[in-house]
Design an enzyme around this catalytic site. Structure first.
Site, mmCIF file in Angstrom:
data_model
loop_
_atom_site.group_PDB
_atom_site.id
_atom_site.type_symbol
_atom_site.label_atom_id
_atom_site.label_comp_id
_atom_site.label_asym_id
_atom_site.label_seq_id
_atom_site.Cartn_x
_atom_site.Cartn_y
_atom_site.Cartn_z
ATOM 1 N N LYS A 1 0.812 -1.225 0.000
ATOM 2 C CA LYS A 1 0.000 0.000 0.000
ATOM 3 C C LYS A 1 0.840 1.268 0.000
ATOM 4 C CE LYS A 1 -3.652 -2.213 2.732
ATOM 5 N NZ LYS A 1 -4.815 -2.485 1.903
ATOM 6 N N LYS A 27 -1.958 1.290 9.246
ATOM 7 C CA LYS A 27 -2.278 0.229 8.280
ATOM 8 C C LYS A 27 -1.035 -0.559 7.929
ATOM 9 C CE LYS A 27 -5.864 1.906 5.197
ATOM 10 N NZ LYS A 27 -6.181 2.337 3.822
ATOM 11 N N GLY A 77 -7.909 -7.767 3.660
ATOM 12 C CA GLY A 77 -8.967 -8.347 4.486
ATOM 13 C C GLY A 77 -9.152 -7.610 5.809
ATOM 14 N N GLY A 78 -8.781 -6.330 5.846
ATOM 15 C CA GLY A 78 -9.010 -5.539 7.053
ATOM 16 C C GLY A 78 -8.040 -5.840 8.189
ATOM 17 N N HIS A 102 -16.823 3.861 1.602
ATOM 18 C CA HIS A 102 -15.947 3.113 0.702
ATOM 19 C C HIS A 102 -16.625 3.086 -0.669
ATOM 20 C CE1 HIS A 102 -13.362 -0.570 -0.324
ATOM 21 N NE2 HIS A 102 -14.213 -0.472 -1.327
ATOM 22 N N HIS A 156 -14.120 -3.723 8.838
ATOM 23 C CA HIS A 156 -13.439 -3.450 7.568
ATOM 24 C C HIS A 156 -13.690 -4.525 6.517
ATOM 25 C CE1 HIS A 156 -11.552 -0.272 9.774
ATOM 26 N NE2 HIS A 156 -10.887 -1.097 10.548
ATOM 27 N N GLU A 205 -9.913 1.253 -5.163
ATOM 28 C CA GLU A 205 -10.719 1.562 -3.981
ATOM 29 C C GLU A 205 -10.392 2.961 -3.465
ATOM 30 O OE1 GLU A 205 -11.608 -2.829 -2.096
ATOM 31 O OE2 GLU A 205 -10.071 -1.629 -1.115
ATOM 32 N N ARG A 244 -7.540 -7.802 -9.517
ATOM 33 C CA ARG A 244 -8.231 -9.065 -9.789
ATOM 34 C C ARG A 244 -9.711 -8.770 -9.940
ATOM 35 N NH1 ARG A 244 -10.739 -9.280 -4.680
ATOM 36 N NH2 ARG A 244 -9.404 -8.418 -3.066
#
Ligand code: ADP
Ligand code: ADP
Ligand code: MG
Length: 638
Positions: free
Chosen positions: A116, A158, A164-165, A208, A234, A274, A296
């Site tokens: 990220k 983060k 997956g949160g 989101h 999340h 996102e 994906r």
């Protein structure tokens, strides 16, 4: 077009890819683990190849075995689905090195978005707005705390390798920063083998909103947005397209940003960009920021298909086979509104614990798209994601599509496992959600009301009693006149029946009497047609009547699970033992950590219920356990 493709996945997504391939005249090869030999995706495919044991690392994550299966069957391309190897760039490279086509982006495009922090830096360079924050190399806690002060609280820590949160912590006060950092890093290290974190501004009233993109390796276009703000921890629960309240200006700005993101990395195939949106003052084109790109096909892609009329898997196959982008941006338009609800085998009141079970009955309403990897009789095993299906509705307006979702959930019949159907139904009827007033905190704020919703209607309980008495099909003919006498029925609460005729029975329940009549169109209760249906399996009775209502016939032989007295700590759900903190002989105090169990992307810490001494450690890190398995035995300190 390819003659034959291999699908390197299982469950609903494997079945969904097979459906489109079949429609396009492309032959399909499934791969499967030992746990999936009888699975639906194996039955649907033209050919199937076993690739190893049930644990993902022994089968669905074995790139070498999957490439060998493609070669052995003459498949020309590999569709990765989502999860498993879908975002593994080394797998993509290996597929290509073997002379096969990977149906998806290049390994390098996946690498560019894999972490990220690097992805954010790259996107900032490409002119895509990113969430303000620190995503540098300096991981010194003092330095990170300073960065958090500079960003301003609340902040979000983060894991850069996250998904997956996991590895994410919101921090509201500087005094909590150090602890939150340590726990986020610890979780990231266990889950991803990489403790590096970034610090972001925590966006107020976050929504989101993500944009579906599609590229040919050079150019990209977008297929509008999806709103995935209904989340729990999340993780997405219900998704929709388009986003409620979206304006043309905001859609254009987000669409352009997403296309820039995809083109910046030479993206090929289906992907999702996102964004996190600050909705505290409605949707504004200067209040959205890039979070991450998922390289994906996404779980929630069907809502985009519903509003655009495009089959995204068809596009994936065509572009992977060398065709140009199948449409131009100006050809695309939004028709109506769509929702998707994720139906899981999970025990919501117990805290959303993943469940397992054999689905003795499974039926979806007619005319509704339900993407599923299971059939009646199939088992939700502890090895994989306990998703049963995705229920998708489409309508001319948001209100119609949402009402259709609520009804489709009521009419979905599942027996043999607990599910989140009631919870999804309560969400679909939530007034704030219906008004389009969504943000990622909605579920947490209203959790008690959403989870406690209702309880079965009295008519469903009355019919459950009839089923427990074996009278639900009206075969009460064996009952002679004496049976009009009151007869107690073993049930999960005090209940009795009075049989007047095979089709006319009174059920006495908790002080009330219900008049049940069997007519040609089914059971009527207290003068009202119910349309109820039944599924019976062992001690389980499920009555489908505006929802699935589960009851249990008490089994006199049932083993009393009087385990607490034995000092055993049991697994509350099937899962993977991630860590064991104690050894035999060690003294522990009530509340001490014993074991971490991982299930469905979540970690559950099992603690000591009381003071004692560890008598036995019955599992080790890495073991897969069933629900109810004994993990640790404690004994009293003498
Ligand atoms: P999406 O972003 O496509 O909506 P999710 O956020 O729900 O998907 O999940 C992210 C990824 O994690 C997906 O690729 C999904 O396949 C994968 N995943 C879902 N459940 C599990 C699980 N139990 N174990 C490992 N991976 C999972
Ligand atoms: P993952 O890889 O686990 O999907 P994401 O970066 O996509 O991680 O974030 C997951 C979820 O966390 C988002 O859908 C959103 O609900 C929440 N979230 C992420 N970043 C922020 C932020 N800066 N402010 C508020 N919420 C956020
Ligand atoms: Mg995400």
């Amino acid at each position: 077009m390819f003659r034959k493709i291999l699908i390197a996945n299982r469950g609903e997504i494997a079945c969904r890819v097979i459906d489109t391939a079949r429609r396009m005249g492309v032959a399909t090869v499934a791969v499967y683990s030992d746990a999936d030999a009888g699975a639906r995706h194996v039955a649907l495919a033209d050919e199937a190849v076993p690739i190893g044991g049930p644990a993902p690392k022994d089968s669905y994550l074995r790139g070498d075995a999957i490439i060998a299966a493609a070669r052995a069957t003459g498949a020309q391309a590999i569709h990765p689905g989502y999860g498993f190897l879908s975002e593994n760039p080394d797998f993509v490279d290996a597929v290509q090195a073997a002379g096969l086509v990977f149906i998806g982006p290049s390994g390098d495009a996946i690498r560019a978005m894999g972490l990220k922090d690097a992805a954010k830096a790259l996107m900032a360079q490409a002119g895509v707005p990113v969430v303000p924050g620190y995503h540098g190399d300096n991981q010194d806690p003092e330095h990170l705390a300073g960065a958090a002060d500079a960003i301003g609280y609340p902040v979000l820590i983060k894991a850069v390798a996250g998904g997956g949160g996991k590895g994410m912590r919101r921090v509201d006060h500087p005094r909590d920063f150090a602890d939150a950092l340590a726990s986020a890093q610890g979780e990231a290290r266990t889950a991803f083998g990489n403790p590096t974190v970034l610090i972001e501004k925590y966006v107020e009233k976050p929504r989101h909103i993500e944009v579906q993109v599609f590229g040919d390796g050079t150019r990209a276009l977008h297929l509008f947005e999806r709103d995935c703000s209904l989340q729990r921890r999340h993780q997405k629960v219900i998704e929709e397209a388009p986003a409620p309240g979206m304006t043309d200006a905001m859609r254009a700005a987000m669409g352009q940003a997403a296309v820039r993101a995809a083109e910046a990395i030479g993206y090929s195939g289906a992907g999702t960009v996102e964004f996190i949106v600050d909705a505290s003052e409605g949707l504004r084109p200067d209040r959205f920021w890039f979070m991450e790109m998922n390289t994906r096909l996404q779980v929630e892609h069907p809502v985009t298909e519903a509003i655009t009329g495009i089959d995204l898997v068809e596009w994936q196959l065509r572009v992977a086979a060398g065709e140009a982008l199948p449409a131009r941006q100006e050809d695309l338009e939004i028709r109506g509104h769509a929702f998707e609800a994720r139906l899981y085998a999970e025990d919501v009141p117990a805290g959303f614990l993943p469940a397992t079970g054999t689905l003795s009955h499974l039926r979806f309403p007619n005319g509704i798209r339900a993407d599923t990897g299971v059939r009646a009789g199939d088992t939700i095993s502890p090895w994989y994601d306990p998703m049963i299906a995705k229920v998708i509705t489409h309508g001319p307006t948001r209100a119609v599509a949402l009402a259709s979702l609520a009804r489709a959930l009521e009419e979905t019949e599942v027996a043999g496992s607990v599910t989140n159907l009631d919870f999804l139904g309560a969400l679909a009827r939530h007034p704030g959600f219906a008004a389009g007033d969504v943000d990622t905190g909605l579920i947490a704020r209203d959790l008690d009301a959403l989870v406690g919703a209702g309880g079965p209607p009295p008519a469903a309980v009355a019919l459950g009693v009839l089923a427990a008495a074996g009278l639900h099909e009206g075969q009460g003919a064996g009952f002679t006149l004496w049976s009009a006498l009151r007869r107690e029925v073993p049930f999960d609460r005090p209940a009795a029946v009075r049989v007047h005729a095979p089709d006319r029975i009174t059920v006495d329940l908790e002080g009330a009497s219900h008049d049940c009549q069997l007519r040609p169109d089914g059971w009527w209760v207290d003068g009202i047609k119910t349309g109820a249906r039944f599924a019976l399996s062992g001690p389980d009775i499920t009555v489908f009547l505006r929802g699935a209502h589960r009851f249990t016939r008490p089994d006199p032989l049932a083993r009393q699970a009087e385990v607490a007295g034995g000092g055993l700590t049991l697994a509350p759900m099937p899962g993977l033992v991630k860590a064991v903190f104690v050894t035999a002989g060690q003294a522990v105090a009530a509340g001490d950590r014993l074991v971490i169990l991982e299930a469905m992307k979540m970690e559950h810490t099992m603690t000591a219920a009381r003071d004692g001494v560890v008598a036995e450690v019955l599992v080790e890190a890495g073991s897969q356990v069933e629900a109810g398995a004994a993990l640790i035995r404690l004994e009293d300190e003498e």
